[in-house]
Design a protein around this motif. Sequence first.
Motif, PDB file in Angstrom:
ATOM      1  N   GLU A  89       5.129  11.140  -3.702  1.00 38.26           N
ATOM      2  CA  GLU A  89       4.382  11.687  -2.565  1.00 38.26           C
ATOM      3  C   GLU A  89       3.030  12.254  -2.982  1.00 38.26           C
ATOM      4  O   GLU A  89       2.064  12.170  -2.251  1.00 38.26           O
ATOM      5  CB  GLU A  89       5.207  12.760  -1.842  1.00 38.26           C
ATOM      6  N   ARG A  90       2.939  12.837  -4.147  1.00 37.99           N
ATOM      7  CA  ARG A  90       1.691  13.474  -4.562  1.00 37.99           C
ATOM      8  C   ARG A  90       0.687  12.493  -5.174  1.00 37.99           C
ATOM      9  O   ARG A  90      -0.427  12.864  -5.493  1.00 37.99           O
ATOM     10  CB  ARG A  90       1.968  14.617  -5.516  1.00 37.99           C
ATOM     11  N   MET A  91       1.093  11.224  -5.318  1.00 39.90           N
ATOM     12  CA  MET A  91       0.205  10.215  -5.905  1.00 39.90           C
ATOM     13  C   MET A  91      -0.589   9.490  -4.827  1.00 39.90           C
ATOM     14  O   MET A  91      -0.058   9.182  -3.761  1.00 39.90           O
ATOM     15  CB  MET A  91       1.017   9.168  -6.686  1.00 39.90           C
ATOM     16  N   VAL A  92      -1.838   9.218  -5.130  1.00 38.09           N
ATOM     17  CA  VAL A  92      -2.642   8.371  -4.259  1.00 38.09           C
ATOM     18  C   VAL A  92      -2.048   6.967  -4.305  1.00 38.09           C
ATOM     19  O   VAL A  92      -1.718   6.469  -5.383  1.00 38.09           O
ATOM     20  CB  VAL A  92      -4.104   8.342  -4.745  1.00 38.09           C
ATOM     21  N   ALA A  93      -1.874   6.368  -3.148  1.00 37.78           N
ATOM     22  CA  ALA A  93      -1.329   5.015  -3.080  1.00 37.78           C
ATOM     23  C   ALA A  93      -2.204   4.198  -2.138  1.00 37.78           C
ATOM     24  O   ALA A  93      -2.644   4.689  -1.101  1.00 37.78           O
ATOM     25  CB  ALA A  93       0.114   5.045  -2.584  1.00 37.78           C
ATOM     26  N   LEU A  94      -2.461   2.969  -2.536  1.00 40.21           N
ATOM     27  CA  LEU A  94      -3.267   2.073  -1.714  1.00 40.21           C
ATOM     28  C   LEU A  94      -2.359   1.105  -0.970  1.00 40.21           C
ATOM     29  O   LEU A  94      -1.282   0.758  -1.446  1.00 40.21           O
ATOM     30  CB  LEU A  94      -4.254   1.326  -2.596  1.00 40.21           C
ATOM     31  N   SER A  95      -2.833   0.657   0.179  1.00 38.84           N
ATOM     32  CA  SER A  95      -2.036  -0.224   1.021  1.00 38.84           C
ATOM     33  C   SER A  95      -1.895  -1.609   0.401  1.00 38.84           C
ATOM     34  O   SER A  95      -2.870  -2.207  -0.069  1.00 38.84           O
ATOM     35  CB  SER A  95      -2.668  -0.353   2.397  1.00 38.84           C
ATOM     36  N   ILE A  96      -0.690  -2.130   0.463  1.00 42.13           N
ATOM     37  CA  ILE A  96      -0.418  -3.474  -0.031  1.00 42.13           C
ATOM     38  C   ILE A  96      -1.138  -4.522   0.820  1.00 42.13           C
ATOM     39  O   ILE A  96      -1.352  -5.647   0.381  1.00 42.13           O
ATOM     40  CB  ILE A  96       1.112  -3.717  -0.089  1.00 42.13           C
ATOM     41  N   ASP A  97      -1.554  -4.153   2.026  1.00 46.49           N
ATOM     42  CA  ASP A  97      -2.267  -5.061   2.920  1.00 46.49           C
ATOM     43  C   ASP A  97      -3.773  -5.075   2.670  1.00 46.49           C
ATOM     44  O   ASP A  97      -4.487  -5.884   3.256  1.00 46.49           O
ATOM     45  CB  ASP A  97      -2.003  -4.684   4.380  1.00 46.49           C
ATOM     46  N   ASP A  98      -4.261  -4.186   1.831  1.00 44.77           N
ATOM     47  CA  ASP A  98      -5.692  -4.093   1.540  1.00 44.77           C
ATOM     48  C   ASP A  98      -6.052  -5.048   0.404  1.00 44.77           C
ATOM     49  O   ASP A  98      -5.621  -4.848  -0.733  1.00 44.77           O
ATOM     50  CB  ASP A  98      -6.047  -2.657   1.155  1.00 44.77           C
ATOM     51  N   PRO A  99      -6.833  -6.081   0.667  1.00 46.30           N
ATOM     52  CA  PRO A  99      -7.173  -7.035  -0.394  1.00 46.30           C
ATOM     53  C   PRO A  99      -8.004  -6.414  -1.514  1.00 46.30           C
ATOM     54  O   PRO A  99      -8.069  -6.956  -2.609  1.00 46.30           O
ATOM     55  CB  PRO A  99      -7.953  -8.131   0.337  1.00 46.30           C
ATOM     56  N   ASP A 100      -8.621  -5.271  -1.276  1.00 42.03           N
ATOM     57  CA  ASP A 100      -9.429  -4.603  -2.294  1.00 42.03           C
ATOM     58  C   ASP A 100      -8.650  -3.583  -3.115  1.00 42.03           C
ATOM     59  O   ASP A 100      -9.225  -2.894  -3.952  1.00 42.03           O
ATOM     60  CB  ASP A 100     -10.625  -3.904  -1.644  1.00 42.03           C
ATOM     61  N   SER A 101      -7.339  -3.487  -2.888  1.00 40.32           N
ATOM     62  CA  SER A 101      -6.540  -2.456  -3.571  1.00 40.32           C
ATOM     63  C   SER A 101      -6.490  -2.641  -5.084  1.00 40.32           C
ATOM     64  O   SER A 101      -6.244  -1.693  -5.819  1.00 40.32           O
ATOM     65  CB  SER A 101      -5.119  -2.403  -3.004  1.00 40.32           C
ATOM     66  N   THR A 102      -6.734  -3.841  -5.560  1.00 41.65           N
ATOM     67  CA  THR A 102      -6.720  -4.092  -7.007  1.00 41.65           C
ATOM     68  C   THR A 102      -8.090  -4.537  -7.524  1.00 41.65           C
ATOM     69  O   THR A 102      -8.202  -4.996  -8.666  1.00 41.65           O
ATOM     70  CB  THR A 102      -5.684  -5.168  -7.371  1.00 41.65           C
ATOM     71  N   ALA A 103      -9.119  -4.375  -6.722  1.00 41.25           N
ATOM     72  CA  ALA A 103     -10.439  -4.897  -7.066  1.00 41.25           C
ATOM     73  C   ALA A 103     -10.974  -4.378  -8.397  1.00 41.25           C
ATOM     74  O   ALA A 103     -11.588  -5.132  -9.144  1.00 41.25           O
ATOM     75  CB  ALA A 103     -11.430  -4.587  -5.950  1.00 41.25           C
ATOM     76  N   ASP A 104     -10.751  -3.131  -8.711  1.00 35.19           N
ATOM     77  CA  ASP A 104     -11.313  -2.572  -9.942  1.00 35.19           C
ATOM     78  C   ASP A 104     -10.280  -2.423 -11.066  1.00 35.19           C
ATOM     79  O   ASP A 104     -10.542  -1.755 -12.065  1.00 35.19           O
ATOM     80  CB  ASP A 104     -11.994  -1.235  -9.673  1.00 35.19           C
ATOM     81  N   VAL A 105      -9.128  -3.054 -10.920  1.00 37.56           N
ATOM     82  CA  VAL A 105      -8.117  -3.035 -11.979  1.00 37.56           C
ATOM     83  C   VAL A 105      -8.487  -4.098 -13.019  1.00 37.56           C
ATOM     84  O   VAL A 105      -8.704  -5.252 -12.663  1.00 37.56           O
ATOM     85  CB  VAL A 105      -6.703  -3.317 -11.413  1.00 37.56           C
ATOM     86  N   PRO A 106      -8.573  -3.711 -14.293  1.00 37.04           N
ATOM     87  CA  PRO A 106      -8.931  -4.707 -15.309  1.00 37.04           C
ATOM     88  C   PRO A 106      -7.820  -5.728 -15.510  1.00 37.04           C
ATOM     89  O   PRO A 106      -6.663  -5.485 -15.171  1.00 37.04           O
ATOM     90  CB  PRO A 106      -9.143  -3.869 -16.567  1.00 37.04           C
ATOM     91  N   ASP A 107      -8.162  -6.848 -16.094  1.00 36.82           N
ATOM     92  CA  ASP A 107      -7.200  -7.896 -16.417  1.00 36.82           C
ATOM     93  C   ASP A 107      -6.511  -7.506 -17.721  1.00 36.82           C
ATOM     94  O   ASP A 107      -6.925  -7.920 -18.793  1.00 36.82           O
ATOM     95  CB  ASP A 107      -7.906  -9.246 -16.553  1.00 36.82           C
TER      96      ASP A 107
END
Length: 92
Positions: free
Chosen positions: A69-87
């Motif tokens: 609950e205390r963690m920021v979570a991004l929506s699985i429906d948001d195509p940009d949710s992983t945009a800045d995650v490195p490979d």
Amino acid sequence: MADRDAWLKALALVSNGQRVTTSVPCPACGNHQLEVRYIVDPTSRVGYALFWCGACLHGITVSRVRAPERMVALSIDDPDSTADVPDFVREN
């Protein structure tokens, strides 16, 4: 190379509301640059977590996880949710 259990233990330690932590060492390289991203259904907060080290770019993906609950979570429906995650290299 660290085993998956070591990564899961580290993930449990960083689930404190911070997406980036310097308090827990990376299971692979020992640096303190772990990052976590929860990508979930906004209602149930169930989805998956991406957990990696910003120094060595190793990490894990954990599926069917509930974001704390205390963690920021991004929506699985948001195509940009992983945009800045490195490979990063996924450990087994």
